[in-house]
Motif scaffolding. Structure first.
Motif, PDB file in Angstrom:
ATOM      1  N   VAL A  21      -3.498  -3.573  -4.112  1.00  0.00           N
ATOM      2  CA  VAL A  21      -3.025  -2.232  -4.439  1.00  0.00           C
ATOM      3  C   VAL A  21      -3.844  -1.230  -3.629  1.00  0.00           C
ATOM      4  O   VAL A  21      -5.078  -1.310  -3.609  1.00  0.00           O
ATOM      5  CB  VAL A  21      -3.151  -1.924  -5.943  1.00  0.00           C
ATOM      6  CG1 VAL A  21      -2.943  -0.438  -6.201  1.00  0.00           C
ATOM      7  CG2 VAL A  21      -2.147  -2.723  -6.747  1.00  0.00           C
ATOM      8  N   LEU A  22      -3.164  -0.309  -2.962  1.00  0.00           N
ATOM      9  CA  LEU A  22      -3.802   0.747  -2.189  1.00  0.00           C
ATOM     10  C   LEU A  22      -3.744   2.046  -2.972  1.00  0.00           C
ATOM     11  O   LEU A  22      -2.686   2.401  -3.524  1.00  0.00           O
ATOM     12  CB  LEU A  22      -3.088   0.959  -0.854  1.00  0.00           C
ATOM     13  CG  LEU A  22      -3.120  -0.147   0.184  1.00  0.00           C
ATOM     14  CD1 LEU A  22      -2.179   0.201   1.329  1.00  0.00           C
ATOM     15  CD2 LEU A  22      -4.529  -0.325   0.710  1.00  0.00           C
TER      16      LEU A  22
ATOM     17  N   PRO B 284      -0.410  10.055   2.236  1.00  0.00           N
ATOM     18  CA  PRO B 284       0.709   9.115   2.397  1.00  0.00           C
ATOM     19  C   PRO B 284       0.726   8.410   3.746  1.00  0.00           C
ATOM     20  O   PRO B 284       1.023   7.212   3.812  1.00  0.00           O
ATOM     21  CB  PRO B 284       1.953  10.012   2.226  1.00  0.00           C
ATOM     22  CG  PRO B 284       1.467  11.168   1.412  1.00  0.00           C
ATOM     23  CD  PRO B 284       0.064  11.404   1.849  1.00  0.00           C
ATOM     24  N   LEU B 285       0.404   9.136   4.817  1.00  0.00           N
ATOM     25  CA  LEU B 285       0.436   8.513   6.140  1.00  0.00           C
ATOM     26  C   LEU B 285      -0.637   7.442   6.270  1.00  0.00           C
ATOM     27  O   LEU B 285      -0.406   6.386   6.877  1.00  0.00           O
ATOM     28  CB  LEU B 285       0.263   9.570   7.236  1.00  0.00           C
ATOM     29  CG  LEU B 285       1.447  10.503   7.469  1.00  0.00           C
ATOM     30  CD1 LEU B 285       1.115  11.535   8.541  1.00  0.00           C
ATOM     31  CD2 LEU B 285       2.681   9.698   7.880  1.00  0.00           C
ATOM     32  N   LEU B 286      -1.805   7.706   5.712  1.00  0.00           N
ATOM     33  CA  LEU B 286      -2.876   6.705   5.756  1.00  0.00           C
ATOM     34  C   LEU B 286      -2.468   5.464   4.969  1.00  0.00           C
ATOM     35  O   LEU B 286      -2.656   4.334   5.424  1.00  0.00           O
ATOM     36  CB  LEU B 286      -4.164   7.284   5.209  1.00  0.00           C
ATOM     37  CG  LEU B 286      -5.343   6.319   5.153  1.00  0.00           C
ATOM     38  CD1 LEU B 286      -5.737   5.860   6.546  1.00  0.00           C
ATOM     39  CD2 LEU B 286      -6.546   6.942   4.450  1.00  0.00           C
ATOM     40  N   ARG B 287      -1.900   5.671   3.778  1.00  0.00           N
ATOM     41  CA  ARG B 287      -1.465   4.523   2.974  1.00  0.00           C
ATOM     42  C   ARG B 287      -0.424   3.702   3.723  1.00  0.00           C
ATOM     43  O   ARG B 287      -0.492   2.470   3.748  1.00  0.00           O
ATOM     44  CB  ARG B 287      -0.848   4.981   1.644  1.00  0.00           C
ATOM     45  CG  ARG B 287      -1.822   5.554   0.675  1.00  0.00           C
ATOM     46  CD  ARG B 287      -1.297   5.481  -0.758  1.00  0.00           C
ATOM     47  NE  ARG B 287       0.076   5.930  -0.921  1.00  0.00           N
ATOM     48  CZ  ARG B 287       0.435   7.181  -1.144  1.00  0.00           C
ATOM     49  NH1 ARG B 287      -0.481   8.134  -1.194  1.00  0.00           N
ATOM     50  NH2 ARG B 287       1.700   7.489  -1.328  1.00  0.00           N
TER      51      ARG B 287
ATOM     52  N   ALA C 263       1.557  -2.551  -4.207  1.00  0.00           N
ATOM     53  CA  ALA C 263       1.781  -1.153  -4.581  1.00  0.00           C
ATOM     54  C   ALA C 263       0.872  -0.261  -3.760  1.00  0.00           C
ATOM     55  O   ALA C 263      -0.245  -0.658  -3.407  1.00  0.00           O
ATOM     56  CB  ALA C 263       1.518  -0.937  -6.073  1.00  0.00           C
ATOM     57  N   ASP C 264       1.353   0.945  -3.425  1.00  0.00           N
ATOM     58  CA  ASP C 264       0.484   1.956  -2.837  1.00  0.00           C
ATOM     59  C   ASP C 264       0.746   3.267  -3.561  1.00  0.00           C
ATOM     60  O   ASP C 264       1.889   3.662  -3.754  1.00  0.00           O
ATOM     61  CB  ASP C 264       0.700   2.085  -1.327  1.00  0.00           C
ATOM     62  CG  ASP C 264       2.090   2.548  -0.942  1.00  0.00           C
ATOM     63  OD1 ASP C 264       2.261   3.757  -0.696  1.00  0.00           O
ATOM     64  OD2 ASP C 264       3.004   1.702  -0.907  1.00  0.00           O
ATOM     65  N   VAL C 265      -0.325   3.900  -4.004  1.00  0.00           N
ATOM     66  CA  VAL C 265      -0.221   5.054  -4.898  1.00  0.00           C
ATOM     67  C   VAL C 265      -1.133   6.172  -4.416  1.00  0.00           C
ATOM     68  O   VAL C 265      -2.031   5.951  -3.602  1.00  0.00           O
ATOM     69  CB  VAL C 265      -0.591   4.662  -6.340  1.00  0.00           C
ATOM     70  CG1 VAL C 265       0.375   3.617  -6.873  1.00  0.00           C
ATOM     71  CG2 VAL C 265      -2.027   4.132  -6.414  1.00  0.00           C
TER      72      VAL C 265
ATOM     73  N   ALA D 272      -8.206  -4.132  -5.152  1.00  0.00           N
ATOM     74  CA  ALA D 272      -7.796  -2.726  -5.152  1.00  0.00           C
ATOM     75  C   ALA D 272      -8.632  -1.978  -4.120  1.00  0.00           C
ATOM     76  O   ALA D 272      -9.867  -2.031  -4.158  1.00  0.00           O
ATOM     77  CB  ALA D 272      -7.989  -2.109  -6.531  1.00  0.00           C
ATOM     78  N   LEU D 273      -7.954  -1.310  -3.187  1.00  0.00           N
ATOM     79  CA  LEU D 273      -8.632  -0.472  -2.200  1.00  0.00           C
ATOM     80  C   LEU D 273      -8.487   0.973  -2.661  1.00  0.00           C
ATOM     81  O   LEU D 273      -7.366   1.481  -2.771  1.00  0.00           O
ATOM     82  CB  LEU D 273      -8.012  -0.664  -0.809  1.00  0.00           C
ATOM     83  CG  LEU D 273      -8.074  -2.079  -0.237  1.00  0.00           C
ATOM     84  CD1 LEU D 273      -7.422  -2.111   1.148  1.00  0.00           C
ATOM     85  CD2 LEU D 273      -9.504  -2.578  -0.156  1.00  0.00           C
ATOM     86  N   ILE D 274      -9.605   1.649  -2.903  1.00  0.00           N
ATOM     87  CA  ILE D 274      -9.583   2.908  -3.645  1.00  0.00           C
ATOM     88  C   ILE D 274     -10.274   4.026  -2.865  1.00  0.00           C
ATOM     89  O   ILE D 274     -11.446   3.911  -2.498  1.00  0.00           O
ATOM     90  CB  ILE D 274     -10.288   2.734  -5.004  1.00  0.00           C
ATOM     91  CG1 ILE D 274      -9.673   1.561  -5.785  1.00  0.00           C
ATOM     92  CG2 ILE D 274     -10.213   4.024  -5.813  1.00  0.00           C
ATOM     93  CD1 ILE D 274     -10.428   1.214  -7.057  1.00  0.00           C
TER      94      ILE D 274
END
Length: 216
Positions: A6-7, A12-15, A32-34, A52-54
């Motif tokens: 999960v990102l 948004p562009l980085l995700r 998922a990317d949030v 999870a990358l936070i």
């Protein structure tokens, strides 16, 4: 099945870019990317990811707040913090909250994929550039001698295991390197964390680097 990720980042562009980079490797699946910490918690509950990358700075609930909540869960994903050089003051706080990895957002694609795979395998991941910034902030006045004495009190085998932990090796990697079972390595790592007074593998790795840096 690949490593489920999960990102969480408010850009948004980085995700989108990170998702493309990670999923270029068929061993990684971004489930998922949030864009904020609360959505991260919802995604973790829904998808049960491995990693999870936070990001640290996010709306609604920031990365540190999300880490604080995840730390209270019975089986949270392995958490890694995505940061930039100007946010290194938050890294120490994330470490205290149980983060197992620290990655700069401009990391090379292969390094990012390798980091995710290592985290999922139980390893600890520290970008060397972050370590160089973080260690001076973590030096405790008068504490270096005591830390060196704690290391000196370890057995030869414990030092071998600790040095491999400090290199980011997972239990499986350490077992293969030293000809031990994973269960034995797990016992060694648990005992080492207790003896050194640290709570996770990243803190153990930084402990070693602080002492070695002070001795050089």
């Amino acid at each position: 099945m690949g490593v489920r990720v999960v990102l969480a980042d408010d850009e948004p562009l980085l995700r989108a870019g990170l998702k493309v980079l990670l999923e270029a490797d068929d061993r990684v699946d971004v489930v998922a990317d949030v864009g904020d910490g609360q959505k991260l918690l919802d995604a973790v509950e829904r998808h049960q990811p491995d990693v999870a990358l936070i990001d640290v700075q996010m709306p609604v609930l920031d990365g540190l707040g999300a880490l604080r909540v995840l730390a209270q869960q019975p089986d949270p994903p392995v958490a890694a913090v995505l940061t930039t050089f100007d946010l290194d003051e938050y890294v120490a706080q994330a470490l205290e909250l149980g983060a197992q990895g620290f990655l700069l957002k401009d990391a090379e694609p292969d390094a990012l994929v390798r980091a995710v795979l290592d985290l999922a395998a139980g390893g600890a991941v520290l970008d060397p550039r972050i370590t160089a910034r973080l260690l001076p902030r973590m030096q405790l006045a008068g504490g270096r001698l005591r830390e060196a004495q704690l290391l000196d009190a370890l057995s030869g085998r414990e030092r071998q295991v600790l040095n491999l932990v400090a290199c980011g090796q997972s239990n499986a990697g350490i077992a293969a390197e030293l000809g031990l079972t994973e269960a034995t390595v797990k016992s060694y790592v648990s005992a080492l964390l207790t003896k050194l007074g640290v709570s996770n593998r990243v803190q153990a790795a930084l402990f070693v680097q602080r002492v070695q840096g002070g001795a050089s």
